[in-house]
Scaffold this motif. Sequence first.
Motif, short mmCIF file in Angstrom:
data_model
loop_
_atom_site.label_atom_id
_atom_site.label_comp_id
_atom_site.label_asym_id
_atom_site.label_seq_id
_atom_site.Cartn_x
_atom_site.Cartn_y
_atom_site.Cartn_z
N THR A 24 -2.50 4.87 6.91
CA THR A 24 -3.77 5.42 7.42
C THR A 24 -4.47 6.31 6.39
O THR A 24 -5.63 6.63 6.55
CB THR A 24 -3.54 6.24 8.70
OG1 THR A 24 -2.55 7.24 8.44
CG2 THR A 24 -3.12 5.35 9.85
N GLU A 25 -3.74 6.72 5.34
CA GLU A 25 -4.30 7.63 4.35
C GLU A 25 -4.36 7.02 2.95
O GLU A 25 -4.50 7.73 1.96
CB GLU A 25 -3.48 8.92 4.31
CG GLU A 25 -3.56 9.71 5.59
CD GLU A 25 -2.71 10.96 5.58
OE1 GLU A 25 -2.46 11.53 4.50
OE2 GLU A 25 -2.25 11.37 6.67
N LEU A 26 -4.28 5.69 2.87
CA LEU A 26 -4.28 5.05 1.56
C LEU A 26 -4.97 3.70 1.65
O LEU A 26 -4.74 2.94 2.58
CB LEU A 26 -2.83 4.86 1.08
CG LEU A 26 -2.63 4.39 -0.35
CD1 LEU A 26 -3.15 5.43 -1.36
CD2 LEU A 26 -1.16 4.11 -0.62
N ARG A 27 -5.79 3.41 0.66
CA ARG A 27 -6.46 2.12 0.59
C ARG A 27 -5.46 1.04 0.17
O ARG A 27 -4.42 1.36 -0.41
CB ARG A 27 -7.58 2.15 -0.45
CG ARG A 27 -8.73 3.05 -0.09
CD ARG A 27 -9.71 3.16 -1.26
NE ARG A 27 -10.76 4.09 -0.95
CZ ARG A 27 -10.66 5.41 -1.06
NH1 ARG A 27 -9.54 5.96 -1.49
NH2 ARG A 27 -11.67 6.19 -0.74
N ILE A 28 -5.82 -0.22 0.39
CA ILE A 28 -4.99 -1.30 -0.14
C ILE A 28 -5.09 -1.26 -1.67
O ILE A 28 -6.04 -0.70 -2.23
CB ILE A 28 -5.38 -2.68 0.43
CG1 ILE A 28 -6.82 -3.04 0.05
CG2 ILE A 28 -5.16 -2.74 1.93
CD1 ILE A 28 -7.20 -4.47 0.37
N ARG A 29 -4.11 -1.82 -2.33
CA ARG A 29 -3.99 -1.74 -3.80
C ARG A 29 -5.30 -2.09 -4.52
O ARG A 29 -5.75 -1.34 -5.39
CB ARG A 29 -2.87 -2.66 -4.27
CG ARG A 29 -2.66 -2.63 -5.77
CD ARG A 29 -1.60 -3.62 -6.22
NE ARG A 29 -0.28 -3.25 -5.74
CZ ARG A 29 0.63 -2.59 -6.47
NH1 ARG A 29 0.37 -2.24 -7.70
NH2 ARG A 29 1.80 -2.29 -5.95
N GLU A 30 -5.92 -3.21 -4.18
CA GLU A 30 -7.12 -3.63 -4.92
C GLU A 30 -8.30 -2.69 -4.67
O GLU A 30 -9.07 -2.43 -5.59
CB GLU A 30 -7.48 -5.07 -4.59
CG GLU A 30 -6.60 -6.08 -5.31
CD GLU A 30 -6.40 -5.77 -6.80
OE1 GLU A 30 -7.40 -5.69 -7.55
OE2 GLU A 30 -5.24 -5.61 -7.23
N ASP A 31 -8.43 -2.20 -3.45
CA ASP A 31 -9.50 -1.24 -3.18
C ASP A 31 -9.28 0.05 -3.96
O ASP A 31 -10.23 0.65 -4.48
CB ASP A 31 -9.61 -0.94 -1.68
CG ASP A 31 -10.16 -2.12 -0.89
OD1 ASP A 31 -10.67 -3.09 -1.50
OD2 ASP A 31 -10.07 -2.08 0.35
N GLN A 32 -8.03 0.49 -4.05
CA GLN A 32 -7.72 1.70 -4.82
C GLN A 32 -7.98 1.46 -6.30
O GLN A 32 -8.57 2.30 -6.98
CB GLN A 32 -6.26 2.10 -4.59
CG GLN A 32 -5.96 3.54 -4.93
CD GLN A 32 -6.49 4.53 -3.91
OE1 GLN A 32 -6.42 4.31 -2.72
NE2 GLN A 32 -7.03 5.64 -4.39
N ARG A 33 -7.58 0.30 -6.81
CA ARG A 33 -7.82 -0.05 -8.22
C ARG A 33 -9.32 -0.08 -8.52
O ARG A 33 -9.76 0.41 -9.56
CB ARG A 33 -7.21 -1.40 -8.54
CG ARG A 33 -7.41 -1.83 -9.99
CD ARG A 33 -7.06 -3.29 -10.23
NE ARG A 33 -5.73 -3.64 -9.84
CZ ARG A 33 -4.64 -3.50 -10.62
NH1 ARG A 33 -4.75 -2.99 -11.81
NH2 ARG A 33 -3.47 -3.87 -10.17
N ASN A 34 -10.11 -0.63 -7.61
CA ASN A 34 -11.56 -0.73 -7.83
C ASN A 34 -12.23 0.63 -7.96
O ASN A 34 -13.29 0.73 -8.58
CB ASN A 34 -12.21 -1.54 -6.71
CG ASN A 34 -11.84 -3.01 -6.78
OD1 ASN A 34 -11.44 -3.53 -7.84
ND2 ASN A 34 -11.95 -3.70 -5.66
N LEU A 35 -11.61 1.67 -7.41
CA LEU A 35 -12.19 3.01 -7.54
C LEU A 35 -12.24 3.48 -8.99
O LEU A 35 -13.04 4.36 -9.33
CB LEU A 35 -11.40 4.02 -6.70
CG LEU A 35 -11.49 3.89 -5.19
CD1 LEU A 35 -10.63 4.94 -4.52
CD2 LEU A 35 -12.93 3.98 -4.71
N LEU A 36 -11.40 2.93 -9.84
CA LEU A 36 -11.40 3.33 -11.25
C LEU A 36 -12.78 3.14 -11.88
O LEU A 36 -13.09 3.78 -12.89
CB LEU A 36 -10.35 2.55 -12.04
CG LEU A 36 -8.89 2.79 -11.63
CD1 LEU A 36 -7.96 1.84 -12.38
CD2 LEU A 36 -8.48 4.24 -11.84
N GLN A 37 -13.61 2.30 -11.28
CA GLN A 37 -14.96 2.04 -11.79
C GLN A 37 -15.99 3.03 -11.24
O GLN A 37 -17.13 3.06 -11.72
CB GLN A 37 -15.40 0.61 -11.45
CG GLN A 37 -14.41 -0.47 -11.83
CD GLN A 37 -13.97 -0.39 -13.29
OE1 GLN A 37 -14.79 -0.20 -14.19
NE2 GLN A 37 -12.67 -0.50 -13.53
#
Length: 173
Positions: A24-37
């Motif tokens: 509930t407090e963490l995005r899925i891996r790809e969504d979290q990775r996309n934040l790097l942009q």
Amino acid sequence: MFERITEETFDEIFPLLEAAFPVTELRIREDQRNLLQEEYYRLYGVRKDGVFAAVFATWEIEDFLYIEHFAVKEEFRNGGYGGSLLDTLLKEKGRPMVLEVEVPEDAMTRRRVGFYERHGLVYNDYPYLQPPMRKGQGMLPLRFMTKPSAIDNKTYERYKKQIYKYVYKFEEE
């Protein structure tokens, strides 16, 4: 000390986030990775003995620092390490800080709030709802902790609006 996480080091750090936070407090891996942009997003790792021992996910929004995630690998906890990292980050960034915590209703959530209080953060009891981090989830009741001091309602509303806009891409109805 704080290593900026890139596409190349992301897969090394993400397991630390997964181990420390409920879904509930963490995005899925790809969504979290996309934040790097994202312009305001910074993901930092701290290495100890060659491995990532801690992670900070931050957003430098306008005049404040929002800490989305902060975790220390289990074997490095309870010795003052996490607290010294938090203090160093706050000193380096030199701006007011906001983070979300669970409402302190049990021993673990009270302990977490106490940790942040020992490092100069103040619990604010405004009823805050964190937008979903994954599809299909509901709003999560949390509270803000802030540094250097408690915030008034006007500041709370401003912080909430900016966090909703930049971090969650969420618009209130």
